[in-house]
Design an enzyme around this catalytic site. Structure first.
Site, PDB file in Angstrom:
ATOM      1  N   GLU A   1      61.888 -79.867  61.354  1.00 40.61           N
ATOM      2  CA  GLU A   1      62.465 -80.819  60.389  1.00 40.61           C
ATOM      3  C   GLU A   1      61.800 -82.181  60.569  1.00 40.61           C
ATOM      4  OE1 GLU A   1      66.702 -80.540  58.600  1.00 40.61           O
ATOM      5  OE2 GLU A   1      66.859 -82.121  60.081  1.00 40.61           O
TER       6      GLU A   1
ATOM      7  N   HIS B   1      60.268 -57.689  76.200  1.00 44.57           N
ATOM      8  CA  HIS B   1      60.486 -56.323  75.709  1.00 44.57           C
ATOM      9  C   HIS B   1      60.588 -56.297  74.204  1.00 44.57           C
ATOM     10  CE1 HIS B   1      61.000 -54.928  79.832  1.00 44.57           C
ATOM     11  NE2 HIS B   1      61.565 -56.106  80.016  1.00 44.57           N
TER      12      HIS B   1
ATOM     13  N   LYS C   1      69.324 -77.876  48.117  1.00 41.51           N
ATOM     14  CA  LYS C   1      70.745 -78.252  48.042  1.00 41.51           C
ATOM     15  C   LYS C   1      71.142 -78.525  46.606  1.00 41.51           C
ATOM     16  CE  LYS C   1      71.090 -80.672  52.499  1.00 41.51           C
ATOM     17  NZ  LYS C   1      71.285 -81.956  53.155  1.00 41.51           N
TER      18      LYS C   1
HETATM   19  O1  LIG Z   1      75.523 -84.155  60.030  1.00 41.61           O
HETATM   20  P1  LIG Z   1      75.352 -83.896  58.572  1.00 41.61           P
HETATM   21  O2  LIG Z   1      75.267 -85.157  57.770  1.00 41.61           O
HETATM   22  O3  LIG Z   1      76.427 -82.987  58.061  1.00 41.61           O
HETATM   23  O4  LIG Z   1      73.963 -83.184  58.356  1.00 41.61           O
HETATM   24  C1  LIG Z   1      73.692 -81.924  58.911  1.00 41.61           C
HETATM   25  C2  LIG Z   1      72.235 -81.582  58.848  1.00 41.61           C
HETATM   26  O5  LIG Z   1      71.799 -81.515  57.510  1.00 41.61           O
HETATM   27  C3  LIG Z   1      70.486 -82.042  57.391  1.00 41.61           C
HETATM   28  O6  LIG Z   1      70.574 -83.246  56.728  1.00 41.61           O
HETATM   29  C4  LIG Z   1      69.561 -81.111  56.665  1.00 41.61           C
HETATM   30  O7  LIG Z   1      70.148 -80.625  55.529  1.00 41.61           O
HETATM   31  C5  LIG Z   1      70.021 -82.249  58.826  1.00 41.61           C
HETATM   32  O8  LIG Z   1      69.053 -83.194  58.949  1.00 41.61           O
HETATM   33  C6  LIG Z   1      71.304 -82.571  59.517  1.00 41.61           C
HETATM   34  O9  LIG Z   1      71.212 -82.415  60.891  1.00 41.61           O
END
Ligand SMILES: O=P(O)(O)OC[C@H]1O[C@](O)(CO)[C@@H](O)[C@@H]1O
Length: 559
Positions: free
Chosen positions: A369, A400, A520
């Protein structure tokens, strides 16, 4: 001899406007690689009997043997020169100072402040953030002790026996990794669980058989916008209310960790039960913030602070040690070498410690990331491949499973072996057997077995080709005395700073993650469409439309 920071080329004007691969320091590495790439690790070791004693570095209780990489002293000199050209020292200092090095989000990346001593001043937008960090740590410690001692009571007056963390990505991977890694230090009598996936099975299985009256949920979300986490938190709330039957119960069974007080309050959690973090803590760099509340509940405040001390020791080493003897810098530069010059597209992380079983998954987010980026911080296409693909499993299990490919496959895989000299749970000679396997694997990967050697062992000639292991496969080996909280902190900080080092070389923003947004947004749209039972035409591509229609058809209960 390895030259240090004041090498000649580091005094050249900074050519940062050039694409990376056109920098003289990069070109010098290209030429160097061409001149030495035919040499085998067998030869490197034969030519220099002290190589294994020389190519190592120690810091914060960790010992890194990097001698089994396909490098010479000149390689290291040139890599350090490259780091100088790319402004690594300046960028590192800017990070520790709290400059807004996360340029696309205009923020500092100050995870190092999370483990800074109380008397240090780190000013962000005119405010010293260190007292805030320590105030939250103290609140966490107080809360953790109340849960651990049974003083904190649930709605019906029962003590808490189950603590479930609801969070995903950085709000889960660090805490669950640390919880597993430090199981030896965990409080007996408390059941700790983690719910991350929006798949309802995750929550349902995690709560199956639990009594809501004895269960505390920590809703862990930096943004408090993450749909996966909020959906699970709502379902957990409904599960609690179904058993406890009283809205007022939420106060004693839900706490939050977030930057977003308003959203926490809107969810129905009293902000007095919220533990703060700050937007200058990246999600994947947050396991030592309040995001680690469940870790602290598991191991207790003292062990949590020992973990912070390990982080801090590695921070100090990274901040103050010359680049050529700096463990995270060397790890980062070797990763660049293996990836960009030797063509190893993946890194296998192989902890010979079963309790580090979630460490590869944790490093996947930290590394990919952070550094899975296609443009530079200023928006130009990168000129060299960025993050390696990180994967792995604990040894000996991996042996294994996929080690066959490591030894004889057609791809070059860089490996990080991680081991400990003492077991938390000594059992006859099992730890020696475990570590013998680690040493054997890195030796076999480096040196392999030649046809000639096989012939002297009177191996069936028809099978010699199949049995040859070419070797020459690069690996690092990290050793520490024991898997303590301190060692874990040092190990995580080592990888954080190695990832940072690589990001500086590629000149990318290692602290944003715009790529995860597209999926998303599309999911939000698709979920609305899936709920629409009219025959309104779908407007995606023909593959997505067909899959959605098939899903809609199959999800109906059979009549
Ligand atoms: O802590 P949050 O704001 O729920 O985000 C969770 C995760 O989602 C992300 O933004 C990625 O979608 C990550 O960078 C982050 O760790």
């Amino acid at each position: 001899m390895i030259r240090t920071e004041s090498s000649a080329s580091s005094r050249l004007p900074n050519p940062s406007t050039l694409p990376l691969i056109q920098l003289p320091a990069w070109q010098a590495l290209v030429d160097h690689h061409r001149s030495m790439s035919a040499r085998h690790l067998r030869q490197f070791f034969a030519d220099d009997p002290q190589r294994g004693e020389r190519l190592q570095v120690e810091a914060a209780g960790l010992y890194l043997d990097f001698s089994k990489n396909r490098i010479t002293d000149e390689t290291l000199t040139l890599l350090v020169d490259l780091a100088e050209h790319c402004g690594l020292r300046e960028r590192r200092d800017a990070m520790f100072r709290g400059d807004p090095i996360n340029t696309t989000e205009k923020r500092a990346a100050l995870h190092t402040a999370l483990r800074a001593p109380a008397d240090v001043n780190i000013v962000v937008e005119g405010v010293n953030v260190v007292p805030q960090v320590h105030a939250v740590l103290d609140r966490m410690a107080d809360f953790a002790e109340r849960i651990r001692s049974g003083e904190w009571r649930g709605h019906t007056g029962k003590p808490i026996r189950n603590v479930i963390n609801i969070g995903i990505g950085g709000s889960e991977l660090g805490p669950v990794m640390a919880y597993e890694a430090l199981r030896h230090y965990s409080q007996a009598g408390l059941h700790l669980g983690f719910v991350s996936n929006i798949d309802p099975n995750d929550l349902v299985e995690a709560t199956r058989g639990l009594e809501a009256a004895e269960t505390l949920f920590i809703v862990c979300s930096k943004s408090f916008h993450t749909i996966d986490t909020l959906t699970n938190a709502r379902a957990a709330r409904a599960w609690s209310l179904a058993q406890l039957g009283d809205e007022r119960a939420i106060a004693s069974h839900f706490v939050a960790v977030s930057t977003n007080t308003e959203a926490v309050a809107a969810f129905g959690i009293d902000p007095a039960h919220m533990f703060a973090l700050w937007d200058w803590v990246g999600g994947r760099y947050s396991m030592d913030s309040a995001i680690g509340l469940i870790t602290m509940i598991a191991v207790g405040p003292e062990h949590f602070r020992a973990m912070l001390a390990g982080f801090r020791a590695m921070d100090e080493h990274f901040h103050s040690t010359p680049l050529a003897r700096n463990m995270p810098v060397l790890m980062g530069l070797l990763a660049i070498w293996n990836n960009n010059f030797l063509g190893a597209e993946t890194l296998a992380v192989l902890p010979y410690a079963h309790d580090l079983k979630r460490f590869p998954a944790y490093l996947q987010q930290l590394t990919m990331e952070s550094n899975g980026k296609h443009v530079t911080a200023t928006g130009q296409a990168v000129s060299a491949s960025t993050s390696p693909i990180v994967w792995g499993e604990p040894g000996t299990n991996g042996q294994h499973s996929f080690f066959q490919l490591l030894h004889q496959g057609t791809r070059l895989v860089a490996c990080d072996f991680i081991g400990f000299s003492r077991s938390q749970n000594p059992l006859a000679d099992q730890h020696d057997l475990l570590m013998a396997n680690l040493f054997a694997q890195s030796e076999a990967l480096a040196f392999g077995k030649t046809a000639q050697a096989l012939m002297t062992e009177s191996v069936d000639e028809a099978r010699v080709a199949q049995r040859v292991c070419k070797g020459n496969r690069p690996s690092n080996t990290l050793l520490a005395e024991r898997l303590t909280p301190y060692a874990l902190g040092a190990l995580v900080a080592l990888y954080e700073h190695s990832v940072f080092t690589q990001g500086v070389i590629w000149n990318i923003d290692s602290f944003d993650q715009w790529g995860v947004e597209l999926g998303k947004v599309l999911a939000q749209r698709i979920v609305t469409e899936l709920a629409d039972t009219s025959d309104a035409p779908l407007t995606h591509d023909s593959s997505t439309n067909t899959l959605m229609r098939r899903y809609q058809g199959q999800r109906k209960e059979p009549s």
